[in-house]
Design a protein around this motif. Structure first.
Motif, PDB file in Angstrom:
ATOM      1  N   GLU A  11      24.863  33.211  63.407  1.00 29.60           N
ATOM      2  CA  GLU A  11      24.730  32.568  62.098  1.00 29.60           C
ATOM      3  C   GLU A  11      25.063  33.492  60.923  1.00 29.60           C
ATOM      4  OE1 GLU A  11      23.862  29.349  61.211  1.00 29.60           O
ATOM      5  OE2 GLU A  11      24.037  28.852  63.337  1.00 29.60           O
ATOM      6  N   PHE A  12      24.711  34.774  61.045  1.00 31.04           N
ATOM      7  CA  PHE A  12      24.746  35.644  59.872  1.00 31.04           C
ATOM      8  C   PHE A  12      25.606  36.896  60.012  1.00 31.04           C
ATOM      9  CE2 PHE A  12      20.544  33.543  59.952  1.00 31.04           C
ATOM     10  CZ  PHE A  12      20.672  32.785  58.800  1.00 31.04           C
ATOM     11  N   SER A  13      26.362  37.029  61.081  1.00 29.57           N
ATOM     12  CA  SER A  13      27.077  38.286  61.334  1.00 29.57           C
ATOM     13  C   SER A  13      28.021  38.691  60.205  1.00 29.57           C
ATOM     14  CB  SER A  13      27.837  38.215  62.654  1.00 29.57           C
ATOM     15  OG  SER A  13      28.819  37.202  62.604  1.00 29.57           O
ATOM     16  N   GLU A  14      28.580  37.739  59.494  1.00 31.71           N
ATOM     17  CA  GLU A  14      29.500  38.105  58.411  1.00 31.71           C
ATOM     18  C   GLU A  14      28.778  38.743  57.225  1.00 31.71           C
ATOM     19  OE1 GLU A  14      30.083  33.974  55.941  1.00 31.71           O
ATOM     20  OE2 GLU A  14      31.200  34.228  57.801  1.00 31.71           O
ATOM     21  N   ASN A  15      27.460  38.666  57.211  1.00 29.94           N
ATOM     22  CA  ASN A  15      26.682  39.256  56.124  1.00 29.94           C
ATOM     23  C   ASN A  15      25.919  40.509  56.549  1.00 29.94           C
ATOM     24  OD1 ASN A  15      26.495  36.017  55.558  1.00 29.94           O
ATOM     25  ND2 ASN A  15      26.855  37.227  53.726  1.00 29.94           N
ATOM     26  N   TYR A  32      23.960  41.821  53.384  1.00 25.39           N
ATOM     27  CA  TYR A  32      24.430  42.039  52.023  1.00 25.39           C
ATOM     28  C   TYR A  32      25.092  40.773  51.505  1.00 25.39           C
ATOM     29  CZ  TYR A  32      29.122  42.262  53.913  1.00 25.39           C
ATOM     30  OH  TYR A  32      30.298  41.948  54.538  1.00 25.39           O
ATOM     31  N   SER A  33      25.209  40.719  50.201  1.00 24.26           N
ATOM     32  CA  SER A  33      25.903  39.624  49.537  1.00 24.26           C
ATOM     33  C   SER A  33      26.303  40.105  48.151  1.00 24.26           C
ATOM     34  CB  SER A  33      24.996  38.399  49.424  1.00 24.26           C
ATOM     35  OG  SER A  33      25.643  37.383  48.693  1.00 24.26           O
ATOM     36  N   ASP A  34      27.240  39.413  47.556  1.00 19.40           N
ATOM     37  CA  ASP A  34      27.651  39.763  46.197  1.00 19.40           C
ATOM     38  C   ASP A  34      26.793  39.066  45.149  1.00 19.40           C
ATOM     39  OD1 ASP A  34      28.516  37.220  46.693  1.00 19.40           O
ATOM     40  OD2 ASP A  34      30.486  37.476  45.804  1.00 19.40           O
ATOM     41  N   ASP A  35      25.784  38.335  45.609  1.00 20.25           N
ATOM     42  CA  ASP A  35      24.979  37.522  44.701  1.00 20.25           C
ATOM     43  C   ASP A  35      23.532  37.492  45.198  1.00 20.25           C
ATOM     44  OD1 ASP A  35      23.687  35.327  43.436  1.00 20.25           O
ATOM     45  OD2 ASP A  35      25.576  34.262  43.219  1.00 20.25           O
ATOM     46  N   ILE A  36      22.597  37.791  44.327  1.00 17.47           N
ATOM     47  CA  ILE A  36      21.182  37.817  44.696  1.00 17.47           C
ATOM     48  C   ILE A  36      20.696  36.441  45.164  1.00 17.47           C
ATOM     49  CG2 ILE A  36      20.325  37.393  42.363  1.00 17.47           C
ATOM     50  CD1 ILE A  36      18.076  39.385  42.974  1.00 17.47           C
ATOM     51  N   THR A  54       8.588  34.750  60.518  1.00 17.90           N
ATOM     52  CA  THR A  54       8.648  35.063  59.090  1.00 17.90           C
ATOM     53  C   THR A  54       9.963  35.780  58.805  1.00 17.90           C
ATOM     54  OG1 THR A  54       7.598  37.233  59.291  1.00 17.90           O
ATOM     55  CG2 THR A  54       6.144  35.354  58.878  1.00 17.90           C
ATOM     56  N   ALA A  55      10.397  35.695  57.575  1.00 18.25           N
ATOM     57  CA  ALA A  55      11.580  36.428  57.116  1.00 18.25           C
ATOM     58  C   ALA A  55      11.291  36.913  55.706  1.00 18.25           C
ATOM     59  CB  ALA A  55      12.811  35.537  57.140  1.00 18.25           C
ATOM     60  N   ASP A  56      11.396  38.197  55.511  1.00 12.38           N
ATOM     61  CA  ASP A  56      11.119  38.785  54.206  1.00 12.38           C
ATOM     62  C   ASP A  56      12.411  39.267  53.576  1.00 12.38           C
ATOM     63  OD1 ASP A  56       8.327  38.454  54.490  1.00 12.38           O
ATOM     64  OD2 ASP A  56       8.229  40.286  55.684  1.00 12.38           O
ATOM     65  N   LEU A  57      12.479  39.144  52.275  1.00 11.90           N
ATOM     66  CA  LEU A  57      13.647  39.589  51.522  1.00 11.90           C
ATOM     67  C   LEU A  57      13.252  40.796  50.687  1.00 11.90           C
ATOM     68  CD1 LEU A  57      16.528  39.225  50.433  1.00 11.90           C
ATOM     69  CD2 LEU A  57      15.603  37.581  48.791  1.00 11.90           C
ATOM     70  N   PHE A  58      13.961  41.875  50.882  1.00  6.05           N
ATOM     71  CA  PHE A  58      13.763  43.080  50.091  1.00  6.05           C
ATOM     72  C   PHE A  58      15.101  43.430  49.464  1.00  6.05           C
ATOM     73  CE2 PHE A  58      14.195  47.727  49.844  1.00  6.05           C
ATOM     74  CZ  PHE A  58      13.208  47.986  48.903  1.00  6.05           C
ATOM     75  N   ILE A  59      15.136  43.530  48.163  1.00  5.10           N
ATOM     76  CA  ILE A  59      16.378  43.837  47.460  1.00  5.10           C
ATOM     77  C   ILE A  59      16.216  45.191  46.773  1.00  5.10           C
ATOM     78  CG2 ILE A  59      17.995  43.100  45.679  1.00  5.10           C
ATOM     79  CD1 ILE A  59      16.983  40.227  46.191  1.00  5.10           C
ATOM     80  N   PRO A  60      16.896  46.206  47.290  1.00  7.43           N
ATOM     81  CA  PRO A  60      16.796  47.525  46.648  1.00  7.43           C
ATOM     82  C   PRO A  60      17.507  47.522  45.298  1.00  7.43           C
ATOM     83  CG  PRO A  60      18.389  47.574  48.424  1.00  7.43           C
ATOM     84  CD  PRO A  60      17.756  46.217  48.447  1.00  7.43           C
TER      85      PRO A  60
END
Length: 90
Positions: A11-15, A32-36, A54-60
């Motif tokens: 599902e997500f390998s391109e990211n 990664y992505s070019d958009d938050i 669960t899935a957590d999002l951490f944005i450095p």
């Protein structure tokens, strides 16, 4: 857990920023992505995958990549017969 990891890869390998791995009975994905907002959407999609509790999002705020590593990766990628590079000239 391996089945869930395979679904996540499909599902997500391109990211993926790096190859996912299992640590302490958790699957860790660095994406990664070019958009938050896209990252938020990816996290929401990951939560819907069967086996994901669960899935957590951490944005450095800041990321530092070793310069030599980047140069080596780009040089290696240029050798790929299927990679299409576009050069911009002014």
């Amino acid at each position: 857990m391996k089945l869930t990891l395979e679904v996540l890869k499909n599902e997500f390998s391109e990211n993926f920023l790096q190859k996912p791995f299992i640590a302490k009975n958790q699957i860790l994905l660095f994406m990664y992505s070019d958009d938050i907002f896209k990252l938020d959407n990816l996290t929401q999609q990951a939560r819907k995958i069967p086996g994901v509790k669960t899935a957590d999002l951490f944005i450095p705020r800041k990321i530092a990549f070793p310069q030599e590593w980047i140069k080596d990766v780009v040089a290696e990628a240029k050798k790929s017969p299927t990679l299409h590079l576009m050069y911009q000239t002014n």
